[in-house]
Design a protein around this motif. Structure first.
Motif, short mmCIF file in Angstrom:
data_model
loop_
_atom_site.label_atom_id
_atom_site.label_comp_id
_atom_site.label_asym_id
_atom_site.label_seq_id
_atom_site.Cartn_x
_atom_site.Cartn_y
_atom_site.Cartn_z
N ALA A 136 14.37 28.15 -9.44
CA ALA A 136 14.43 29.35 -10.28
C ALA A 136 15.83 29.97 -10.25
CB ALA A 136 13.39 30.37 -9.80
N VAL A 137 16.47 29.97 -9.08
CA VAL A 137 17.82 30.52 -8.98
C VAL A 137 18.80 29.66 -9.78
CG1 VAL A 137 19.69 31.09 -7.39
CG2 VAL A 137 17.32 31.53 -6.73
N ILE A 138 18.72 28.35 -9.60
CA ILE A 138 19.66 27.45 -10.28
C ILE A 138 19.51 27.51 -11.79
CG2 ILE A 138 20.28 25.03 -10.60
CD1 ILE A 138 19.60 24.56 -7.66
N PRO A 190 20.02 14.59 -6.28
CA PRO A 190 19.53 13.43 -5.53
C PRO A 190 18.04 13.15 -5.73
CG PRO A 190 20.90 14.85 -4.15
CD PRO A 190 20.62 15.60 -5.40
N LYS A 191 17.24 14.18 -5.97
CA LYS A 191 15.80 13.98 -6.16
C LYS A 191 15.46 13.42 -7.54
CE LYS A 191 14.49 18.16 -5.31
NZ LYS A 191 13.65 19.37 -5.04
N ARG A 192 16.41 13.55 -8.49
CA ARG A 192 16.21 13.08 -9.87
C ARG A 192 15.04 13.80 -10.55
NH1 ARG A 192 17.06 8.49 -6.76
NH2 ARG A 192 18.92 7.27 -7.28
N MET A 193 14.69 14.98 -10.09
CA MET A 193 13.55 15.68 -10.64
C MET A 193 13.92 17.07 -11.15
SD MET A 193 10.91 13.71 -10.47
CE MET A 193 9.57 14.86 -10.70
N GLU A 194 14.71 17.80 -10.37
CA GLU A 194 14.96 19.20 -10.70
C GLU A 194 15.92 19.36 -11.87
OE1 GLU A 194 14.26 22.90 -10.84
OE2 GLU A 194 13.43 21.91 -9.08
N LEU A 195 17.08 18.70 -11.80
CA LEU A 195 18.13 18.92 -12.80
C LEU A 195 18.12 17.89 -13.91
CD1 LEU A 195 21.07 19.85 -10.39
CD2 LEU A 195 19.56 21.39 -11.66
N VAL A 242 26.93 22.17 -9.36
CA VAL A 242 25.58 22.47 -8.86
C VAL A 242 25.11 21.29 -8.02
CG1 VAL A 242 23.20 23.03 -9.47
CG2 VAL A 242 25.10 23.93 -10.84
N VAL A 243 24.81 21.54 -6.76
CA VAL A 243 24.39 20.48 -5.84
C VAL A 243 23.00 20.83 -5.33
CG1 VAL A 243 24.99 19.08 -3.84
CG2 VAL A 243 26.80 20.21 -5.16
N ASP A 244 22.00 20.14 -5.85
CA ASP A 244 20.65 20.34 -5.34
C ASP A 244 20.45 19.43 -4.13
OD1 ASP A 244 18.06 21.32 -5.22
OD2 ASP A 244 17.27 19.73 -6.50
N GLU A 245 19.79 19.97 -3.09
CA GLU A 245 19.57 19.23 -1.83
C GLU A 245 20.89 18.68 -1.29
OE1 GLU A 245 16.92 19.54 -0.35
OE2 GLU A 245 15.60 20.24 -1.94
N VAL A 246 21.82 19.60 -1.02
CA VAL A 246 23.14 19.19 -0.54
C VAL A 246 23.06 18.48 0.80
CG1 VAL A 246 23.57 21.40 0.60
CG2 VAL A 246 25.49 20.03 -0.21
N ALA A 247 21.98 18.69 1.56
CA ALA A 247 21.84 18.03 2.86
C ALA A 247 21.77 16.52 2.72
CB ALA A 247 20.59 18.55 3.57
N PHE A 248 21.35 16.01 1.55
CA PHE A 248 21.33 14.56 1.34
C PHE A 248 22.73 13.97 1.47
CE2 PHE A 248 21.91 11.06 -1.72
CZ PHE A 248 21.07 10.12 -1.15
N LEU A 249 23.74 14.73 1.00
CA LEU A 249 25.10 14.21 1.06
C LEU A 249 25.76 14.48 2.40
CD1 LEU A 249 26.36 15.37 -2.46
CD2 LEU A 249 25.62 13.08 -1.79
N THR A 250 25.38 15.55 3.09
CA THR A 250 26.07 15.91 4.33
C THR A 250 25.37 15.44 5.59
OG1 THR A 250 24.93 18.04 4.39
CG2 THR A 250 27.04 17.96 3.23
N ALA A 251 24.07 15.09 5.51
CA ALA A 251 23.35 14.74 6.74
C ALA A 251 22.42 13.56 6.61
CB ALA A 251 22.56 15.96 7.23
N TYR A 252 21.83 13.33 5.44
CA TYR A 252 20.75 12.35 5.34
C TYR A 252 21.14 11.03 4.71
CZ TYR A 252 18.07 16.62 6.21
OH TYR A 252 17.60 17.79 6.72
N ALA A 255 25.18 25.53 -4.32
CA ALA A 255 24.47 24.51 -3.54
C ALA A 255 23.13 25.03 -3.07
CB ALA A 255 25.31 24.08 -2.34
N ALA A 256 22.18 24.11 -2.91
CA ALA A 256 20.85 24.46 -2.43
C ALA A 256 20.41 23.45 -1.38
CB ALA A 256 19.85 24.47 -3.59
N LEU A 257 19.72 23.95 -0.37
CA LEU A 257 19.16 23.07 0.66
C LEU A 257 18.00 23.77 1.34
CD1 LEU A 257 21.21 22.94 3.96
CD2 LEU A 257 21.57 24.70 2.26
N GLN A 258 17.29 23.04 2.21
CA GLN A 258 16.10 23.56 2.87
C GLN A 258 16.35 23.96 4.32
OE1 GLN A 258 12.61 21.07 2.37
NE2 GLN A 258 13.41 20.23 0.46
#
Length: 495
Positions: free
Chosen positions: A258-260, A283-288, A342-352, A382-385
């Motif tokens: 909603a924010v993005i 990365p999820k190929r769903m949100e954006l 806009v980076v959704d689930e930025v943790a995919f690039l930095t940690a996962y 950026a967004a992450l969990q």
């Protein structure tokens, strides 16, 4: 003195000394004479009566005028005067409701709340909450200076006890909120020993917000104040993107989308005329991916996302070299558009991501953009969990932070900074049935603000892609080309 025993005589044993009894001191009890108690009560009564014209000037004038009319003309005249005043108030309420609410209704409500809620329960609530101080067998309490009401909250201005600090009150906001029957409490410091306690009377964010209206033209789009939702006081929530970076953190289902999407929707006219661009990583190929035609560049894998980030860094360096010595800020234009990465689930690039080199290069690119990009017209949203440092150690490079619903209380200070939870930002207590509700801490404002982002549905996104498209499509090397069709945006790794 012991003598030596004779032969066959037993040695006498010394007797133990008898312990002295403990000395007891009793505090003398002095009975206060009844005349002193009566005099103290009369003094308080006189002080209250003397302050009534100052605290309640309108009511005091009304009472004095009524007594004067009764004394001069009798009770019928008083009844006629009251009727005339009632009719005048009714006309005022129907003809000018806003001014009536401001000058009459809210002031009357403030007087009622001051007497019935705060004055009545002030001492027991503060004593139980641990905000009462004792000195030489006397108890001291913070003093209420004034109570004012808005359409949604009560603002209680308080003078603290000398020797205490606002932090003492900030650590008791939960106790104060429950003590006065409010959903929350926020503390605002106005000066030495001068604080304001804000108690909401109702939750204006309990109702979901529909997608906000799109601006008519790009000239109406303020990239430093994009309307994306509503604050808990009923005022619009404006999100700044131009000149900053924004980090949005929340668990699954908390409303990061909603924010993005509200931010993207607010920029639509600028995206259409080419003065702004969105480079999306999904990365999820769903949100954006649902609104892909709106983006100047799009990536959905680790490798293509890395190329997009490094392309943004190349654009940043090119602009910095061109601006050096000639300008100190960025003005959006078609030649130099404002770029939001806009980076959704930025943790995919930095940690996962499984490739360590991809993680390292992506983190370096993000660090470069967030530390140098905003002065030349590049921003990162950026967004992450998970807000832990081992997932994203670049949190401090994002000046503005949004905390949606979180798992643990300790995560609130991780996201919004130390002391945010003490100031009432209970993001870990947000109701799961309220997606989009968050606490926002902007750069330079230590007090977090409770907000709710508007919900942009799939139908809204379909309408956005049908009526607005990105005017410029970016290529991996950072250059830009005109989009010939609504679907002309390309992946960062397709060229």
């Amino acid at each position: 003195m012991l003598r030596n025993p004779r032969p066959g005589e037993q040695q006498p044993q010394p007797t133990a000394p008898v312990p002295a009894h403990a000395v007891r001191f009793a505090t003398p009890v002095v009975t206060t004479p009844g005349i002193v108690i009566i005099a103290a009560w009369l003094g308080r009564l006189l002080a209250t009566l003397a302050l009534l014209p100052i605290r309640f000037p309108v009511a005091s004038v009304a009472v004095v005028a009524s007594v004067a009319i009764w004394w001069a003309l009798g009770w019928p005249a008083v009844a006629v005067a009251v009727s005339v005043v009632d009719v005048a108030l009714l006309v005022w309420w129907r003809r000018w409701p806003d001014s009536f609410r401001r000058f009459v209704a809210l002031r009357a409500l403030a007087a009622w709340r001051w007497v019935w809620v705060y004055r009545r329960h002030w001492q027991p609530v503060l004593v139980v909450a641990g905000l009462a101080e004792s000195y030489q067998e006397r108890r001291y309490l913070p003093r209420i200076r004034r109570v004012t009401c808005t359409a949604w909250s009560d603002r209680v201005r308080v003078t603290l006890v000398a020797g205490t600090a606002p932090a003492d009150v900030e650590q008791r906001v939960a106790e104060l909120a429950h003590g006065f029957g409010a959903p929350s409490c926020r503390v605002t410091v106005r000066g030495p020993r001068d604080v304001v306690l804000e108690f909401p009377r109702r939750d204006l964010l309990a109702t979901p917000l529909a997608a906000l209206d799109v601006a008519e033209s790009a000239g109406e789009v303020d990239l430093s104040a994009l309307p994306v939702g509503q604050q808990e006081d009923g005022q619009p929530w404006h999100l700044r993107l131009h000149g900053t970076h924004v980090l949005t953190i929340g668990v699954t289902g908390s409303g990061k989308g909603a924010v993005i999407w509200s931010a993207i929707r607010a920029m639509l006219p600028a995206l259409t005329d080419g003065t702004a661009q969105v480079w999306a990583i999904d990365p999820k190929r769903m949100e954006l991916s649902y609104g892909r035609p709106l983006f100047a560049a799009y990536a959905d894998t680790g490798e293509t996302a890395l190329e997009l980030l490094e392309s943004a860094v190349a654009v940043m360096h090119e602009r910095a070299a061109r601006y050096a010595g000639t300008r100190r800020g960025h003005t959006p234009s078609v030649d130099d558009p404002f770029i939001v990465v806009v980076v959704d689930e930025v943790a995919f690039l930095t940690a996962y991501h499984p490739d360590r080199d991809v993680r390292r290069r992506a983190e370096n690119a993000l660090a470069t953009l967030t530390s140098q990009g905003r002065s030349v017209g590049l921003a990162v949203l950026a967004a992450l969990q998970d807000p832990r440092k081992e997932v994203l150690n670049l949190r401090n490079l994002f000046p503005d932070k949004i905390a949606l619903r979180l798992d643990e209380a300790s995560q609130v200070d991780m996201v919004l900074g130390e002391g945010a939870r003490d100031r009432g930002a209970n993001a870990h207590l947000i109701d799961p049935d309220l997606p989009g509700v968050a606490f926002v801490r902007m750069e330079g404002t230590p007090a977090p603000v409770r907000v709710r982002a508007a919900y942009v549905s799939d139908g809204d996104i379909d309408h956005m892609t049908a009526t607005h498209t990105s005017a410029i499509s970016a290529t991996p090397d950072g250059s830009a080309t005109d989009s010939a069709t609504p679907g002309g945006s390309a992946d960062a790794g397709d060229a």
